[in-house]
Design a protein around this motif. Structure first.
Motif, mmCIF file in Angstrom:
data_model
loop_
_atom_site.group_PDB
_atom_site.id
_atom_site.type_symbol
_atom_site.label_atom_id
_atom_site.label_comp_id
_atom_site.label_asym_id
_atom_site.label_seq_id
_atom_site.Cartn_x
_atom_site.Cartn_y
_atom_site.Cartn_z
ATOM 1 N N ASN A 26 0.828 -1.205 0.000
ATOM 2 C CA ASN A 26 0.000 0.000 0.000
ATOM 3 C C ASN A 26 0.872 1.269 0.000
ATOM 4 O OD1 ASN A 26 -3.074 -0.651 0.302
ATOM 5 N ND2 ASN A 26 -2.020 -2.151 1.571
ATOM 6 N N GLU A 27 2.101 1.116 -0.500
ATOM 7 C CA GLU A 27 3.051 2.216 -0.685
ATOM 8 C C GLU A 27 3.452 2.871 0.634
ATOM 9 O OE1 GLU A 27 1.563 4.843 -3.741
ATOM 10 O OE2 GLU A 27 1.857 3.322 -5.290
ATOM 11 N N GLY A 28 3.488 2.055 1.699
ATOM 12 C CA GLY A 28 3.920 2.538 3.002
ATOM 13 C C GLY A 28 5.388 2.253 3.256
ATOM 14 N N LEU A 29 5.858 2.736 4.418
ATOM 15 C CA LEU A 29 7.254 2.570 4.817
ATOM 16 C C LEU A 29 7.330 1.748 6.096
ATOM 17 C CD1 LEU A 29 8.651 6.201 4.323
ATOM 18 C CD2 LEU A 29 8.483 4.352 2.635
ATOM 19 N N VAL A 30 8.275 0.801 6.107
ATOM 20 C CA VAL A 30 8.506 -0.071 7.261
ATOM 21 C C VAL A 30 9.945 0.135 7.728
ATOM 22 C CG1 VAL A 30 8.661 -2.462 8.053
ATOM 23 C CG2 VAL A 30 6.854 -1.785 6.439
ATOM 24 N N CYS A 49 7.005 5.375 -3.556
ATOM 25 C CA CYS A 49 7.615 4.830 -2.339
ATOM 26 C C CYS A 49 9.017 5.393 -2.128
ATOM 27 C CB CYS A 49 7.682 3.314 -2.418
ATOM 28 S SG CYS A 49 6.082 2.496 -2.552
ATOM 29 N N VAL A 50 9.797 5.416 -3.200
ATOM 30 C CA VAL A 50 11.165 5.950 -3.114
ATOM 31 C C VAL A 50 11.135 7.436 -2.777
ATOM 32 C CG1 VAL A 50 13.288 6.356 -4.407
ATOM 33 C CG2 VAL A 50 12.085 4.175 -4.647
ATOM 34 N N ASP A 51 10.198 8.175 -3.361
ATOM 35 C CA ASP A 51 10.055 9.600 -3.043
ATOM 36 C C ASP A 51 9.776 9.796 -1.549
ATOM 37 O OD1 ASP A 51 10.464 10.350 -5.668
ATOM 38 O OD2 ASP A 51 8.333 10.614 -6.125
ATOM 39 N N GLU A 58 14.862 13.337 4.684
ATOM 40 C CA GLU A 58 15.340 14.682 4.320
ATOM 41 C C GLU A 58 16.641 14.561 3.538
ATOM 42 O OE1 GLU A 58 15.466 17.050 7.893
ATOM 43 O OE2 GLU A 58 13.551 16.227 8.591
ATOM 44 N N ARG A 59 16.579 13.690 2.555
ATOM 45 C CA ARG A 59 17.778 13.292 1.805
ATOM 46 C C ARG A 59 17.799 13.983 0.447
ATOM 47 N NH1 ARG A 59 20.291 8.003 2.277
ATOM 48 N NH2 ARG A 59 21.507 7.375 0.456
ATOM 49 N N GLY A 61 20.608 14.284 -3.116
ATOM 50 C CA GLY A 61 21.900 14.089 -3.766
ATOM 51 C C GLY A 61 22.592 12.769 -3.528
ATOM 52 N N LYS A 62 21.927 11.818 -2.874
ATOM 53 C CA LYS A 62 22.520 10.501 -2.643
ATOM 54 C C LYS A 62 21.536 9.431 -3.084
ATOM 55 C CE LYS A 62 24.825 9.496 1.041
ATOM 56 N NZ LYS A 62 25.154 9.269 2.464
ATOM 57 N N PRO A 63 21.991 8.454 -3.864
ATOM 58 C CA PRO A 63 21.096 7.375 -4.313
ATOM 59 C C PRO A 63 20.694 6.462 -3.160
ATOM 60 C CG PRO A 63 23.348 6.945 -4.993
ATOM 61 C CD PRO A 63 23.352 8.306 -4.389
ATOM 62 N N ILE A 64 19.777 5.541 -3.464
ATOM 63 C CA ILE A 64 19.230 4.620 -2.461
ATOM 64 C C ILE A 64 19.757 3.210 -2.721
ATOM 65 C CG2 ILE A 64 17.111 3.478 -1.687
ATOM 66 C CD1 ILE A 64 17.095 6.206 -0.659
ATOM 67 N N PRO A 65 20.368 2.560 -1.727
ATOM 68 C CA PRO A 65 20.771 1.162 -1.912
ATOM 69 C C PRO A 65 19.562 0.237 -1.945
ATOM 70 C CG PRO A 65 21.188 1.844 0.338
ATOM 71 C CD PRO A 65 20.734 3.069 -0.399
ATOM 72 N N VAL A 66 19.736 -0.917 -2.563
ATOM 73 C CA VAL A 66 18.642 -1.872 -2.738
ATOM 74 C C VAL A 66 19.024 -3.217 -2.124
ATOM 75 C CG1 VAL A 66 17.276 -3.147 -4.435
ATOM 76 C CG2 VAL A 66 17.771 -0.717 -4.805
#
Length: 217
Positions: A26-30, A49-51, A58-59, A61-66
């Motif tokens: 449901n596009e939530g964060l855990v 979700c990534v947004d 409050e990020r 200029g840095k990518p997100i690890p997967v």
């Protein structure tokens, strides 16, 4: 208001896994435990979700690890991947090493890689994120559960103190065993480039890489 639940590190409750999957679908964060620190988990293939992860942390200029549930998911996402790199992944994973790999164009939302078309992948040595990744299709955000620039949380309550009600579900699994972020590396030519020193020493990774290069000749 955020929900807080508790489960074992080594054998997470199936009912809590299903609750977390429902939140993510449901596009939530855990927020949950990894082997290194607590992380923010959501669907890494979902732009919204990534947004939300960027907003919560409050990020900029840095990518997100997967985080992935298997090496197969890395192969599916990769633009190309050598036998030597696959050997290294099999040697180092599950564990606290993140490897940056070129990925197929448009496979991930822009903010995962910020237009670089390279993504840092990891299979953590913790059952919870692996199970979540598997159940949502293989790709889970793996950034630490903190405000950017602040300490990475080793306990769920440290994450709650920083992120509060911006997270939909917190899963308390005690203290993260390692307590340091993963070591982030990239293979450049035949050499290992260390992007961030972490819980695995460069020497250990370099020895593993040399072994894999010799093995694949």
């Amino acid at each position: 208001m955020a929900i807080i639940v508790k489960t074992s590190f080594s054998t997470p409750s199936l009912s809590i896994i299903e609750k977390a999957v429902n939140v993510i679908e449901n596009e939530g964060l855990v927020v949950g435990i990894t082997d290194t620190v607590y992380g923010i988990f959501t669907n890494a293939l979902c732009s919204h979700c990534v947004d939300r992860v960027f907003e919560v942390k409050e990020r900029e200029g840095k990518p997100i690890p997967v985080l992935v549930s298997s090496i197969k998911h890395v192969i599916d996402a990769a633009d190309e991947i050598s036998d030597e790199v696959l050997c290294l992944l099999k040697y180092m994973w599950p564990g606290p090493v993140t490897l940056i790999i070129p990925v197929k164009k448009d496979f991930f939302p822009y903010r995962v890689h910020l237009g670089r078309n390279k993504v840092g992948f990891r299979i953590p040595a913790a059952p919870l994120p692996r199970l979540l990744a598997e159940k949502i299709g293989g790709y889970l955000t793996g950034t630490s559960a903190n405000i950017s620039g602040k300490p990475s949380p080793r306990h769920v309550f440290e994450a709650i103190k920083q992120l509060g009600d911006r997270i939909d579900l917190y899963i308390d699994s005690g203290i993260a065993p390692i307590g340091l972020p993963s070591t982030v590396i990239e293979i450049v030519g035949d050499e290992i480039k260390v992007i961030r020193e972490g819980s695995i020493s460069t020497n250990v990774i370099t020895m593993a890489w040399r072994y894999c290069c010799e093995k694949c000749r």
